[in-house]
Design an enzyme around this catalytic site. Structure first.
Site, PDB file in Angstrom:
ATOM      1  N   SER A 121       0.813  -1.215   0.000  1.00  0.00           N
ATOM      2  CA  SER A 121       0.000   0.000   0.000  1.00  0.00           C
ATOM      3  C   SER A 121       0.846   1.264   0.000  1.00  0.00           C
ATOM      4  CB  SER A 121      -0.883   0.033   1.250  1.00  0.00           C
ATOM      5  OG  SER A 121      -1.769  -1.041   1.243  1.00  0.00           O
ATOM      6  N   HIS A 142      -1.441  -2.717  -7.148  1.00  0.00           N
ATOM      7  CA  HIS A 142      -2.088  -2.458  -5.859  1.00  0.00           C
ATOM      8  C   HIS A 142      -3.602  -2.587  -5.964  1.00  0.00           C
ATOM      9  CE1 HIS A 142      -3.054   0.514  -2.401  1.00  0.00           C
ATOM     10  NE2 HIS A 142      -2.997  -0.726  -1.956  1.00  0.00           N
ATOM     11  N   GLU A 154      -3.980   0.186  -8.806  1.00  0.00           N
ATOM     12  CA  GLU A 154      -2.888   1.113  -9.093  1.00  0.00           C
ATOM     13  C   GLU A 154      -1.714   0.295  -9.634  1.00  0.00           C
ATOM     14  OE1 GLU A 154      -3.285   4.831  -5.994  1.00  0.00           O
ATOM     15  OE2 GLU A 154      -2.596   2.952  -5.143  1.00  0.00           O
ATOM     16  N   ASN A 192      -3.687   6.115  -1.246  1.00  0.00           N
ATOM     17  CA  ASN A 192      -3.339   6.217   0.173  1.00  0.00           C
ATOM     18  C   ASN A 192      -2.692   7.549   0.520  1.00  0.00           C
ATOM     19  OD1 ASN A 192      -4.397   3.872   1.361  1.00  0.00           O
ATOM     20  ND2 ASN A 192      -2.847   2.671   0.302  1.00  0.00           N
TER      21      ASN A 192
HETATM   22  N1  CAA Z   1     -16.185  -9.713  -0.859  1.00  0.00           N
HETATM   23  C1  CAA Z   1     -17.005  -9.839  -1.926  1.00  0.00           C
HETATM   24  N2  CAA Z   1     -18.064  -9.051  -2.136  1.00  0.00           N
HETATM   25  C2  CAA Z   1     -18.340  -8.120  -1.203  1.00  0.00           C
HETATM   26  C3  CAA Z   1     -17.546  -7.949  -0.048  1.00  0.00           C
HETATM   27  C4  CAA Z   1     -16.422  -8.794   0.102  1.00  0.00           C
HETATM   28  N3  CAA Z   1     -15.592  -8.689   1.142  1.00  0.00           N
HETATM   29  N4  CAA Z   1     -18.054  -6.931   0.677  1.00  0.00           N
HETATM   30  C5  CAA Z   1     -19.141  -6.497   0.014  1.00  0.00           C
HETATM   31  N5  CAA Z   1     -19.301  -7.201  -1.120  1.00  0.00           N
HETATM   32  C6  CAA Z   1     -20.322  -7.007  -2.139  1.00  0.00           C
HETATM   33  C7  CAA Z   1     -21.659  -7.431  -1.639  1.00  0.00           C
HETATM   34  O1  CAA Z   1     -21.859  -8.815  -1.825  1.00  0.00           O
HETATM   35  C8  CAA Z   1     -22.575  -6.610  -2.487  1.00  0.00           C
HETATM   36  O2  CAA Z   1     -22.695  -7.151  -3.807  1.00  0.00           O
HETATM   37  P1  CAA Z   1     -24.125  -7.452  -4.466  1.00  0.00           P
HETATM   38  O3  CAA Z   1     -24.835  -6.128  -4.431  1.00  0.00           O
HETATM   39  O4  CAA Z   1     -23.807  -7.930  -5.851  1.00  0.00           O
HETATM   40  O5  CAA Z   1     -24.766  -8.478  -3.606  1.00  0.00           O
HETATM   41  C9  CAA Z   1     -21.835  -5.292  -2.659  1.00  0.00           C
HETATM   42  O6  CAA Z   1     -20.443  -5.604  -2.433  1.00  0.00           O
HETATM   43  C10 CAA Z   1     -22.303  -4.269  -1.673  1.00  0.00           C
HETATM   44  O7  CAA Z   1     -22.164  -4.833  -0.383  1.00  0.00           O
HETATM   45  P2  CAA Z   1     -23.258  -4.677   0.777  1.00  0.00           P
HETATM   46  O8  CAA Z   1     -24.582  -4.263   0.203  1.00  0.00           O
HETATM   47  O9  CAA Z   1     -23.224  -5.858   1.665  1.00  0.00           O
HETATM   48  O10 CAA Z   1     -22.676  -3.555   1.703  1.00  0.00           O
HETATM   49  P3  CAA Z   1     -22.291  -2.097   1.357  1.00  0.00           P
HETATM   50  O11 CAA Z   1     -23.224  -1.472   0.387  1.00  0.00           O
HETATM   51  O12 CAA Z   1     -22.070  -1.480   2.674  1.00  0.00           O
HETATM   52  O13 CAA Z   1     -20.895  -2.241   0.614  1.00  0.00           O
HETATM   53  C11 CAA Z   1     -18.543  -2.074   0.745  1.00  0.00           C
HETATM   54  C12 CAA Z   1     -19.774  -2.757   1.276  1.00  0.00           C
HETATM   55  C13 CAA Z   1     -18.391  -2.390  -0.751  1.00  0.00           C
HETATM   56  C14 CAA Z   1     -17.347  -2.595   1.505  1.00  0.00           C
HETATM   57  C15 CAA Z   1     -18.751  -0.527   0.913  1.00  0.00           C
HETATM   58  O14 CAA Z   1     -19.043  -0.262   2.249  1.00  0.00           O
HETATM   59  C16 CAA Z   1     -17.564   0.280   0.493  1.00  0.00           C
HETATM   60  O15 CAA Z   1     -17.379   0.567  -0.687  1.00  0.00           O
HETATM   61  N6  CAA Z   1     -16.715   0.675   1.473  1.00  0.00           N
HETATM   62  C17 CAA Z   1     -15.496   1.431   1.192  1.00  0.00           C
HETATM   63  C18 CAA Z   1     -14.420   0.491   0.730  1.00  0.00           C
HETATM   64  C19 CAA Z   1     -13.139   1.204   0.457  1.00  0.00           C
HETATM   65  O16 CAA Z   1     -13.033   2.419   0.483  1.00  0.00           O
HETATM   66  N7  CAA Z   1     -12.132   0.399   0.159  1.00  0.00           N
HETATM   67  C20 CAA Z   1     -10.801   0.928  -0.066  1.00  0.00           C
HETATM   68  C21 CAA Z   1     -10.015   0.742   1.204  1.00  0.00           C
HETATM   69  S1  CAA Z   1      -8.391   1.359   1.008  1.00  0.00           S
HETATM   70  C22 CAA Z   1      -7.562   0.061   0.383  1.00  0.00           C
HETATM   71  O17 CAA Z   1      -7.987  -1.020   0.204  1.00  0.00           O
HETATM   72  C23 CAA Z   1      -6.187   0.353  -0.007  1.00  0.00           C
HETATM   73  C24 CAA Z   1      -5.150   0.203   0.980  1.00  0.00           C
HETATM   74  O18 CAA Z   1      -3.999   0.095   0.533  1.00  0.00           O
HETATM   75  C25 CAA Z   1      -5.419   0.268   2.421  1.00  0.00           C
END
Ligand code: CAA
Length: 285
Positions: A121, A142, A154, A192
Site C-alpha cells: 500500500s 495495488h 494502481e 493512500n
Molecule cells: N467480498 C465480496 N463481495 C463483497 C464484499 C467482500 N468482502 N463486501 C461487500 N461485497 C459485495 C456485496 O456482496 C454486495 O454485492 P451485491 O450487491 O452484488 O450483492 C456489494 O459488495 C455491496 O455490499 P453490501 O450491500 O453488503 O454492503 P455495502 O453497500 O455497505 O458495501 C462495501 C460494502 C463495498 C465494503 C462498501 O461499504 C464500500 O465501498 N466501502 C469502502 C471500501 C473502500 O473504500 N475500500 C478501499 C479501502 S483502502 C484500500 O484497500 C487500499 C489500501 O492500501 C489500504
C-alpha cells in the site's frame, strides 16, 4: 485471459492475498497461493471457501463455479512451488524486510520471464526491486479491499520497470474486469497519499474529544455520501495496516499530517486492530 497469463501465484493469505487469489480463481486462472504459517494451509482455503459460499448464497455464483474456483487454488508453504508461474503477486504484511525476503527468494525460484508484483500500500516498489537481479520485471499492482468489489488497481512501475512488463500487467488486470491507473512510485501512490491523511485527521478528532467516532462517520456518510465513514473504513482496512501506511508516508514526507496519532499507535499495541480483531473505533463482536 489477456496478456497470455494463465498461471499465477499469490504470496500471503491475509485479507488482500486471499481476496486476490479468489479473484484470480474466479477468472479461470491456475492459482498457487503460498503461505508462511502451517495453520494457513487449511485456514486460507477455508476463508476463500466462506467468501465463495456468500456469493452462492446471494445467487451470484453457481455451486459448480464455486467448486471450480476452489479447485483452481493450490495452497503451498514453499515459495519454490511458484517456479512455473507467469506472474506472482506478493501480499505479505506491510514490512519492508519481510517483503524484500520474499522478493529475494522469488527472484531465485521464479521463471526469468515471470512478472514479480507487490500489492504493497505504501512501501517503495523501487526498494523491493532493489533486491532482485532483474528489476525490470518488478512493479506494484495495488488492489483495493474488498478485492472483488473495488474496481481500481494502481499500477506502479519504477524507473527500471520495462514498458512491456507494465503493458502486460495492464492488459492482465483489465482482463480481470479492473480499472488500472498508472501512478508514480511515491509512498502511498495516489489513493493512500490522499486517503490516509483523511483517516488520521478523523482519528485525531476522536483523540482530542472533538467528536465521537459515531458522529464523524455519520457526518461523512450522510454529508458526503461516503459508503463508510473514516473510522469504519480504518477499522475495515485494519488499524495495524493504517498505522503501517502512515509510518511509511511519514518516513518519506516528514509531514506532521502523516504521523500516526498516539491513539492509533496505542490501539495497535493493544491488539485493537479493527474489524478483524472484533474491536476498533467500533465494536464487531
Ligand atoms: N467480498 C465480496 N463481495 C463483497 C464484499 C467482500 N468482502 N463486501 C461487500 N461485497 C459485495 C456485496 O456482496 C454486495 O454485492 P451485491 O450487491 O452484488 O450483492 C456489494 O459488495 C455491496 O455490499 P453490501 O450491500 O453488503 O454492503 P455495502 O453497500 O455497505 O458495501 C462495501 C460494502 C463495498 C465494503 C462498501 O461499504 C464500500 O465501498 N466501502 C469502502 C471500501 C473502500 O473504500 N475500500 C478501499 C479501502 S483502502 C484500500 O484497500 C487500499 C489500501 O492500501 C489500504
Amino acid at each position: 485471459m489477456s496478456a497470455g497469463i494463465t498461471r499465477v501465484g499469490v504470496v500471503g493469505s491475509g485479507t488482500m492475498g486471499a481476496g486476490i487469489a479468489e479473484l484470480f480463481a474466479l477468472h479461470g486462472l491456475d492459482v498457487r497461493l503460498a503461505v508462511s504459517r502451517p495453520s494457513s494451509l487449511t485456514a486460507a482455503p477455508a476463508r476463500i471457501a466462506a467468501s465463495l459460499d456468500r456469493r452462492v448464497a446471494k445467487g451470484r455464483l453457481a455451486p459448480h463455479e464455486r467448486d471450480a474456483a476452489l479447485a483452481a487454488i493450490a495452497v503451498t508453504a514453499d515459495l519454490g512451488d511458484l517456479a512455473d508461474r507467469q506472474l506472482v503477486v506478493e501480499a505479505v504484511a506491510e514490512d519492508e524486510g519481510l517483503k524484500q525476503n520474499v522478493f529475494s527468494t522469488l527472484d531465485k525460484v521464479a521463471d526469468p520471464d515471470a512478472i514479480l508484483a507487490s500489492t504493497t500500500s505504501a512501501l517503495s516498489i523501487t526498494r523491493l526491486a532493489g533486491v532482485v537481479e532483474h528489476p525490470e520485471r518488478v512493479l506494484g499492482v495495488h488492489f483495493f479491499n474488498p478485492v472483488a468489489v473495488m474496481e481500481l488497481v494502481e499500477l506502479v512501475p519504477t524507473l527500471l520497470t520495462a514498458d512491456r512488463v507494465r503493458e502486460r500487467a495492464e492488459a492482465f488486470v483489465t482482463g480481470l474486469g479492473k480499472k488500472p491507473v498508472t501512478v508514480a512510485d511515491r509512498s502511498g501512490f495516489v489513493v493512500n497519499a490522499l486517503l490516509i491523511p483523511f483517516l488520521l485527521a478523523a482519528i485525531r478528532m476522536v483523540e482530542s474529544g472533538y467528536s465521537s467516532a459515531e458522529a464523524v462517520d455519520q457526518a461523512m456518510e450522510s454529508g458526503c455520501a461516503h459508503p463508510m465513514g473514516p473510522l469504519k473504513l480504518a477499522d475495515f482496512i485494519g488499524l495495524d495496516v493504517v498505522a503501517a501506511i502512515a509510518e511509511a508516508l511519514h518516513a518519506e514526507s516528514r509531514q506532521p499530517l502523516h504521523a500516526p496519532p498516539p491513539l492509533l499507535s496505542r490501539m495497535v499495541e493493544s491488539g485493537i486492530l479493527g474489524r478483524k480483531s472484533g474491536r476498533g473505533f467500533h465494536s464487531y463482536l
